[in-house]
Every structure is written in structure tokens, then in C-alpha cells.
Design a protein around this motif. Sequence first.
Motif, PDB file in Angstrom:
ATOM      1  N   GLU A   4      34.157  18.511  56.112  1.00  0.00           N
ATOM      2  CA  GLU A   4      32.708  18.442  55.940  1.00  0.00           C
ATOM      3  C   GLU A   4      31.998  18.591  57.276  1.00  0.00           C
ATOM      4  N   GLN A   5      32.548  17.925  58.303  1.00  0.00           N
ATOM      5  CA  GLN A   5      31.973  18.070  59.632  1.00  0.00           C
ATOM      6  C   GLN A   5      32.090  19.505  60.129  1.00  0.00           C
TER       7      GLN A   5
ATOM      8  N   ARG B  74      40.952  11.643  52.355  1.00  0.00           N
ATOM      9  CA  ARG B  74      39.571  11.324  52.688  1.00  0.00           C
ATOM     10  C   ARG B  74      39.222  11.744  54.108  1.00  0.00           C
ATOM     11  N   MET B  75      40.157  11.492  55.025  1.00  0.00           N
ATOM     12  CA  MET B  75      39.910  11.880  56.402  1.00  0.00           C
ATOM     13  C   MET B  75      39.814  13.390  56.534  1.00  0.00           C
ATOM     14  N   THR B  76      40.685  14.100  55.796  1.00  0.00           N
ATOM     15  CA  THR B  76      40.655  15.568  55.824  1.00  0.00           C
ATOM     16  C   THR B  76      39.327  16.088  55.274  1.00  0.00           C
ATOM     17  N   ASP B  77      38.863  15.461  54.174  1.00  0.00           N
ATOM     18  CA  ASP B  77      37.571  15.874  53.606  1.00  0.00           C
ATOM     19  C   ASP B  77      36.440  15.653  54.601  1.00  0.00           C
ATOM     20  N   ASP B  78      36.500  14.504  55.302  1.00  0.00           N
ATOM     21  CA  ASP B  78      35.458  14.225  56.297  1.00  0.00           C
ATOM     22  C   ASP B  78      35.468  15.262  57.413  1.00  0.00           C
ATOM     23  N   ILE B  79      36.683  15.621  57.874  1.00  0.00           N
ATOM     24  CA  ILE B  79      36.791  16.609  58.955  1.00  0.00           C
ATOM     25  C   ILE B  79      36.282  17.963  58.497  1.00  0.00           C
TER      26      ILE B  79
END
Length: 222
Positions: A154-155, A147-152
Motif C-alpha cells: 500500500e505504501q 498484513r505487513m506485506t499489504d502495508d508495504i
Amino acid sequence: MATYDSLHRQCRTLESLFDSKLTSYARLASAIVKNQDDVESSGSRERWRDLQSEVEDLLEKLKETNDALLALSTNPDVSQSMARAIQRHREVYQDYAREFQRTKANIQLALDQANLLTGVRNDIDAYKSSTADSLLAERSRIDSSHRMTDDILEQAYETRAEFSHQSSSLAGISTRMAGVISTMPGINSVLAMIKTRRRRDAIIIGVVIAVCLLSILSYMSQ
């Protein structure tokens, strides 16, 4: 002799009762040995204890009766047939005592083995539970990492889109500035400085994106 007759009858009654109880005790021992996996749930341990107590009480009474007969055998009035009967009762008692001790040892061994197997199963179940908890925790950490990787990412995509938009805007400005330059010869030096700054900004942005991607790859590889 009244005393001999009484003790003789009592001894035979106790022998008959003891033989019956010992047979039941031996059958229970055999059942426990064959079904060690189900000793506790079947209630065999409680039945074994109760029956063993009954057998021990009968064996003790049989011993007392045999001791009384043995003391009576020293009486001169005791005939040879009585003495042989007393000796026979003594031999029967000794056989019963040996058989009981042997059966008791076998059933205790079976119960000890059942306890050992139960302990091993409990250890295995505890290990499985611990392993499952560890796997679930690891899965949770992996999901959180994803999830954190996806957020990064996406940013990063949003930043790249913003940079692309800014680049398009700067390209339009550059086109307009080129038109102005053609009409205003003295502004070339200013435009050169702007282009230099744009290249510098582009390099900085590229370095930032590269660092972000390397950080993401390093975190995922742990």
C-alpha cells in the motif's frame, strides 16, 4: 471327634465362600480383559482391589483351617475316612490357591496393558495439542506477514501515485519551460541540467522500488 467335626464344618464353609468369591473375582477379571479401554471410568480397578482383598482373607483362613486339620491327622484316633477327608480338603485348598494366583496374574496383566494404552493415548493427545499450537502459531505468523506485506504494498502504491503526480507536475512545468526557452535562448544549459537531474531522480526512485519489491518477495519466501 468334636475338634475334627468343627474344623471339617469350618473348612467346608470357607471352601463354599471362597468358591463364590473366586467366581466373582474371575468374572471381574474377564470383564476387565475384554474392556481394557474403560478400566478406570467403569471403576473396575477399585472393585478388583476390594474383591481381591476379600479372596485373600478367605484363602488365608482356609489355609489355617487346613493346617489345623493336617496337624490333627497325626492323632491315632483319626480314622481312615477322616484322613481322606483331610487330604481332600488339602487338595481343594491347593487348587483354589493355584486358580487364584492364575486369575490374579491375568487381571494384573490386563490392568498393566490398560495403563500402557492410557499412557500412549496421553502422549498422542499431548502431541496433537502441541502440533495444533504450532500450526496456530505458524498461521498467526503468516497472517502477520501478510498484513505487513499489504502495508508495504500500500505504501509502495501511494509512493508510486505520488511519483506519478509529481511527474505530471514536472511535465507541465517542462511544457511551460519549453515555452520560456523559445523566448529566452540563453536558458538551454539550465534546462539540460534539470533534465539530467530528473533522469537521475527517476533512476533512484526505480532502484528504491525494486529493492522494496525484492525485500517483500524475499520475506514472503521464508
